[in-house]
Design an enzyme around this catalytic site. Structure first.
Site, PDB file in Angstrom:
ATOM      1  N   ALA A  33      23.546  48.041  71.037  1.00  0.00           N
ATOM      2  CA  ALA A  33      23.231  49.143  70.120  1.00  0.00           C
ATOM      3  C   ALA A  33      23.602  48.745  68.699  1.00  0.00           C
ATOM      4  O   ALA A  33      24.069  47.633  68.462  1.00  0.00           O
ATOM      5  CB  ALA A  33      23.992  50.390  70.552  1.00  0.00           C
ATOM      6  N   ASN A  34      23.385  49.635  67.750  1.00  0.00           N
ATOM      7  CA  ASN A  34      23.859  49.388  66.385  1.00  0.00           C
ATOM      8  C   ASN A  34      24.349  50.702  65.787  1.00  0.00           C
ATOM      9  O   ASN A  34      24.266  51.755  66.424  1.00  0.00           O
ATOM     10  CB  ASN A  34      22.762  48.739  65.536  1.00  0.00           C
ATOM     11  N   ARG A  35      24.864  50.650  64.572  1.00  0.00           N
ATOM     12  CA  ARG A  35      25.571  51.802  64.003  1.00  0.00           C
ATOM     13  C   ARG A  35      24.684  52.804  63.274  1.00  0.00           C
ATOM     14  O   ARG A  35      25.190  53.673  62.580  1.00  0.00           O
ATOM     15  CB  ARG A  35      26.630  51.315  63.018  1.00  0.00           C
TER      16      ARG A  35
END
Ligand code: CTP
Ligand code: CA
Length: 225
Positions: A33-35
């Site tokens: 995932a990413n932020r």
């Protein structure tokens, strides 16, 4: 689709927005995932609907409410996002604000990966399709195609290269180096990079950036017909 308003600078226009991160499965319980919070993309979808457009928002996993008067299509992975985007075309304007994962695990495991004597697993990654570039160079290209560029250094120079590489009309670039606190935060400082040059805006709330961008998009659509 919901009934669009008949008034406003984007009345009668179809607008597609991508937003949020994508989640790329590693196994049934784990993801890459990413932020990205999705705040900027969701704010653009909301502002476009307020401006009278018929809006489809294709969103990765976010913890935000659905914007009012917007058709929301929820996806997980980059490949699902591409399919949903292609299904939502044609559009007059497409805004690619999603932080699409650049890579996915080559082959997701069907069962939960267990710890064991073999040590940590190594994950082979493959590149995801570039949704913006695919649409921008595709047959159903919207009249106005807008990309985002999240950079941690050489913000404008990298954005110029992306404009060229992806064949879009405008890149909204922002500095997401950790010190700025932008990723997931309330405010945003953007640079509008087009073939005509660069325009840098002061720090504004993501809602204010969205409303100002929507005014710009409406004006650009009007000029190009
Ligand atoms: N984008 C996309 N599909 C991808 C990767 C990016 O549609 N697989 C879009 C993003 O939504 C954004 C723009 O392309 O509008 C730029 O994304 P960015 O991550 O900044 O660019 P990349 O080309 O992935 O380059 P890098 O991450 O290496 O800087
Ligand atoms: Ca990327």
């Amino acid at each position: 689709l919901r009934a669009a308003k008949t008034e406003g600078p984007l009345a009668g226009r179809r607008v597609l927005v991508t937003s949020g991160p994508t989640h790329e499965p590693i196994d049934p319980v784990r993801v890459l995932a990413n932020r990205s919070s999705g705040r900027q993309g969701h704010a653009i979808a909301a502002a476009a609907a307020k401006a009278g457009a018929e809006v489809v928002l294709v969103s990765g996993p976010v913890s935000l409410p659905d914007p009012a008067s917007v058709t929301v299509v929820k996806v997980e992975s980059a490949r699902e996002m591409l399919a949903a985007v292609e299904a939502a075309l044609p559009a007059d304007l497409a805004v690619f604000a999603a932080a699409v994962a650049d890579w996915r695990v080559a082959e997701g495991a069907e069962q939960k990966i267990k710890k064991g004597a073999g040590g940590p697993p190594s994950l082979a990654l493959v590149e995801n399709p570039d949704i913006l570039a695919t649409v921008s160079r595709g047959l159903a290209r919207p009249q106005l195609v807008v990309g985002f560029a999240a950079e941690t250094e050489n913000v404008v120079e990298h954005a110029r290269q992306k404009l060229e590489r992806k064949g879009c009309d405008l890149i909204v670039a922002n500095d997401v180096s950790p010190a700025t606190g932008i990723m997931g935060g309330e405010a945003n400082t953007v640079h509008l990079v087009s073939p005509g040059g660069v325009e840098s805006w002061p720090a504004m709330s993501k809602e204010a950036v969205a409303e100002a961008l929507v005014q710009r998009f409406a004006a650009a659509l009007k000029v190009s017909g």
